[in-house]
Write an enzyme that holds these catalytic residues in place. Structure first.
Site, short mmCIF file in Angstrom:
data_model
loop_
_atom_site.label_atom_id
_atom_site.label_comp_id
_atom_site.label_asym_id
_atom_site.label_seq_id
_atom_site.Cartn_x
_atom_site.Cartn_y
_atom_site.Cartn_z
N ARG A 139 0.81 -1.23 0.00
CA ARG A 139 0.00 0.00 0.00
C ARG A 139 0.84 1.28 0.00
NH1 ARG A 139 -2.32 -3.28 3.57
NH2 ARG A 139 -4.24 -4.32 2.91
N LYS B 199 0.89 11.58 -9.93
CA LYS B 199 -0.02 10.70 -10.67
C LYS B 199 0.79 9.55 -11.24
CE LYS B 199 -3.29 13.58 -13.05
NZ LYS B 199 -4.00 13.63 -14.33
N GLU C 118 4.82 21.15 -23.44
CA GLU C 118 4.31 21.26 -22.07
C GLU C 118 4.92 22.48 -21.36
OE1 GLU C 118 1.84 19.39 -21.16
OE2 GLU C 118 2.01 17.46 -22.21
N LYS D 225 3.96 23.59 -12.50
CA LYS D 225 3.27 22.34 -12.16
C LYS D 225 3.29 22.13 -10.64
CE LYS D 225 2.01 17.76 -13.07
NZ LYS D 225 2.01 16.54 -13.83
N GLU E 198 -7.86 15.65 -8.73
CA GLU E 198 -8.28 16.33 -9.95
C GLU E 198 -9.47 17.25 -9.77
OE1 GLU E 198 -7.31 15.61 -14.31
OE2 GLU E 198 -6.95 14.18 -12.72
N ARG F 139 -6.07 21.79 -10.93
CA ARG F 139 -5.27 20.80 -11.63
C ARG F 139 -5.71 20.68 -13.10
NH1 ARG F 139 -1.75 16.35 -8.86
NH2 ARG F 139 -1.08 15.31 -10.71
N ASN G 11 -4.44 20.66 -18.14
CA ASN G 11 -4.94 19.98 -19.33
C ASN G 11 -5.18 20.93 -20.50
OD1 ASN G 11 -5.01 17.28 -18.48
ND2 ASN G 11 -6.84 17.70 -17.26
N HIS H 11 -5.93 14.77 -26.98
CA HIS H 11 -6.26 13.36 -26.72
C HIS H 11 -7.07 12.76 -27.87
CE1 HIS H 11 -5.66 14.07 -22.15
NE2 HIS H 11 -4.57 13.59 -22.71
N1 LIG Z 1 1.87 11.04 -14.45
C1 LIG Z 1 1.69 12.17 -15.09
O1 LIG Z 1 1.27 13.17 -14.52
C2 LIG Z 1 2.03 12.22 -16.53
C3 LIG Z 1 2.07 13.46 -17.19
C4 LIG Z 1 2.44 13.49 -18.52
C5 LIG Z 1 2.75 12.31 -19.18
N2 LIG Z 1 2.70 11.12 -18.52
C6 LIG Z 1 3.04 9.86 -19.20
O2 LIG Z 1 4.38 9.94 -19.69
C7 LIG Z 1 4.51 9.04 -20.78
C8 LIG Z 1 5.35 9.67 -21.86
O3 LIG Z 1 6.62 9.97 -21.36
P1 LIG Z 1 7.87 10.27 -22.33
O4 LIG Z 1 7.47 11.24 -23.37
O5 LIG Z 1 8.99 10.60 -21.46
O6 LIG Z 1 8.07 8.90 -23.13
P2 LIG Z 1 8.94 7.59 -22.87
O7 LIG Z 1 9.03 7.26 -21.44
O8 LIG Z 1 8.35 6.56 -23.77
O9 LIG Z 1 10.37 7.99 -23.41
C9 LIG Z 1 10.54 8.28 -24.78
C10 LIG Z 1 11.73 7.50 -25.37
O10 LIG Z 1 12.93 8.16 -25.01
C11 LIG Z 1 13.88 7.23 -24.50
N3 LIG Z 1 14.70 8.00 -23.60
C12 LIG Z 1 14.38 8.44 -22.37
N4 LIG Z 1 15.32 9.24 -21.90
C13 LIG Z 1 16.27 9.34 -22.84
C14 LIG Z 1 17.50 10.04 -22.94
N5 LIG Z 1 17.90 10.86 -21.97
N6 LIG Z 1 18.25 9.89 -24.06
C15 LIG Z 1 17.82 9.09 -25.07
N7 LIG Z 1 16.66 8.42 -25.05
C16 LIG Z 1 15.90 8.54 -23.95
C17 LIG Z 1 13.02 6.19 -23.88
O11 LIG Z 1 13.72 4.99 -23.71
C18 LIG Z 1 11.87 6.10 -24.87
O12 LIG Z 1 12.23 5.29 -25.96
C19 LIG Z 1 3.11 8.66 -21.21
O13 LIG Z 1 2.85 7.33 -20.86
C20 LIG Z 1 2.21 9.60 -20.41
O14 LIG Z 1 0.97 9.01 -20.09
C21 LIG Z 1 2.35 11.06 -17.21
ZN LIG Z 2 0.44 16.46 -21.61
#
Ligand SMILES: NC(=O)c1ccc[n+]([C@@H]2O[C@H](COP(=O)([O-])OP(=O)(O)OC[C@H]3O[C@@H](n4cnc5c(N)ncnc54)[C@H](O)[C@@H]3O)[C@@H](O)[C@H]2O)c1
Ligand SMILES: [Zn+2]
Length: 365
Positions: free
Chosen positions: A126, A148, A190, A232, A242, A246, A250, A257
């Site tokens: 938990r 999140k 962003e 943020k 949410e 918050r 979006n 989306h």
């Molecule tokens: N929790 C939240 O509040 C929140 C907010 C926004 C997005 N997200 C989530 O984040 C995800 C997207 O994250 P992302 O855009 O980082 O994608 P990702 O985690 O898929 O990374 C993108 C690619 O870059 C590579 N990579 C990462 N760091 C690197 C580096 N320094 N050098 C070279 N390659 C590198 C990774 O291996 C991957 O192939 C989505 O699943 C989304 O839902 C969550």
């Molecule tokens: Zn976003």
């Protein structure tokens, strides 16, 4: 924001998220994770993308040097990390390691890894501590901050998850050196969003040097990252779950989306957000809320860093249908975050069909 005084070599900036945890930002700060873990921590599950362990190894070595027992867990790359089978494998590993409440998870990777690792940390016993070491710009300014966490299911993205605040976040700008330019630019969407909803200074910095903004070592990159995180952090510190505040995060995401879903998630999220913000601005102008100058500023700022501001691929009817199913709308009423000015987000509920269509025409020309 304040200087940690951890030495001239690091000169890290510390951004507090309310009174809950700190986000450390700087160059060469990747080995600062140990300091964010509790004194009683003995074991660490270090989650990273398989085939991308460059930084995971650096973090692991620093943690081992601090006397911690580190277990490296490679997970599939990209969205395939956010799968229940991957989470289940990590739970098994934690079981085998006899992970207790005082042990911790460390995520080293993009937003997919911080989402997955955060979810696993939220659910094991938990809730055990998690420290995020985001390695993409998107993860630094968005995914790693706010607590999140979640995984995807066949029914949709991020439908299963939890709120689980990290014990700390370490953003080392040096790791962005290896990130492909297109991913850095997508993350900038962003950052620009944070500028439009809350911090006009961000927009000024991008306008002062758009090319530099697309580089990890650009003149203003560090300040852009810090300001976006501060936006943020401010929002989530005031609003853990949410509700309205918050929701401003979006901005641009309602249409984004829909675009992502209509295209089967082939486009980078940030690119869809850039299109979505331009649409929200056009919509706000039609609703009599926003001046044409600020709408034009959306186009100029976003396109100056190489982000898209138009969308010609899909039909309005198709996107409208997807938006109506969006979880942000209540009942049949479509709901958007729009601006009255830079830094003044408001909610627009049930906009006229004609405004929705005209705004779409404006971005699909
Ligand atoms: N929790 C939240 O509040 C929140 C907010 C926004 C997005 N997200 C989530 O984040 C995800 C997207 O994250 P992302 O855009 O980082 O994608 P990702 O985690 O898929 O990374 C993108 C690619 O870059 C590579 N990579 C990462 N760091 C690197 C580096 N320094 N050098 C070279 N390659 C590198 C990774 O291996 C991957 O192939 C989505 O699943 C989304 O839902 C969550
Ligand atoms: Zn976003």
């Amino acid at each position: 924001m304040s200087d940690t005084g951890t030495g001239a070599a690091n000169g890290a900036t510390v951004i507090p998220v309310g009174s809950s945890y700190d986000v450390v930002v700087g160059h060469g700060v990747i080995d600062q994770v140990a300091g964010l873990l509790g004194d009683g921590t003995r074991k660490v599950l270090l989650v990273h993308p398989q085939g991308f362990d460059t930084y995971a190894v650096v973090v692991a070595e620093a943690l081992s040097a601090a006397g911690l027992l580190v277990h490296l867990a490679g997970v599939p790359d990209n969205e395939s990390a956010k799968d229940v089978t991957v989470a289940a494998r990590l739970w098994s590993v934690m079981g085998e390691l006899a992970f207790t409440r005082s042990d911790a998870v460390v995520a080293v990777g993009g937003g997919t890894v911080t989402d997955l690792a955060g979810f696993v940390a939220a659910t094991w016993l938990r809730g055990v501590a998690v420290v995020h070491v985001p390695t993409t710009l998107l993860a630094m300014v968005d995914a790693a901050v706010g607590g999140k966490a979640g995984i995807n299911t066949p029914e949709g993205k991020n439908l299963v998850g939890a709120f689980h605040e990290p014990a700390g976040v370490v953003c080392d700008l040096d790791v962005l050196a290896t990130l492909p330019r297109a991913d850095l630019v997508a993350g900038l969407a962003e950052v620009v969003k944070a500028g439009f909803i809350a911090d006009p200074g961000i927009l000024d910095l991008v306008e002062a040097d758009p090319e530099g903004a697309t580089r990890w070592d650009g003149r203003h990159t560090r300040e852009l990252v810090e300001r976006a995180i501060a936006v943020k952090a401010d929002v989530v510190a005031q609003d853990l779950t949410e509700s309205w505040l918050r929701e401003i995060l979006n901005y641009g995401h309602t249409l984004a989306h829909a675009v992502e879903q209509a295209e089967g998630y082939r486009r980078r999220h940030g690119e869809a957000v850039a299109i979505g913000m331009t649409y929200a601005a056009e919509l706000a102008q039609r609703a009599g809320r926003l001046s044409p100058e600020v709408v034009a500023r959306h186009r100029s700022v976003l396109s100056s860093v190489g982000l898209p501001t138009s969308y010609r691929e899909g039909s309005f009817e198709q996107l409208l249908a997807v938006m109506r199913r969006d979880k942000k709308s209540r009942g049949d009423l479509l709901r958007f975050v729009v601006l009255e000015d830079v830094g003044r987000p408001v909610r627009l509920e049930g906009p006229d069909q004609a405004w929705l269509r005209d705004a779409f025409t404006a971005i699909s020309r």
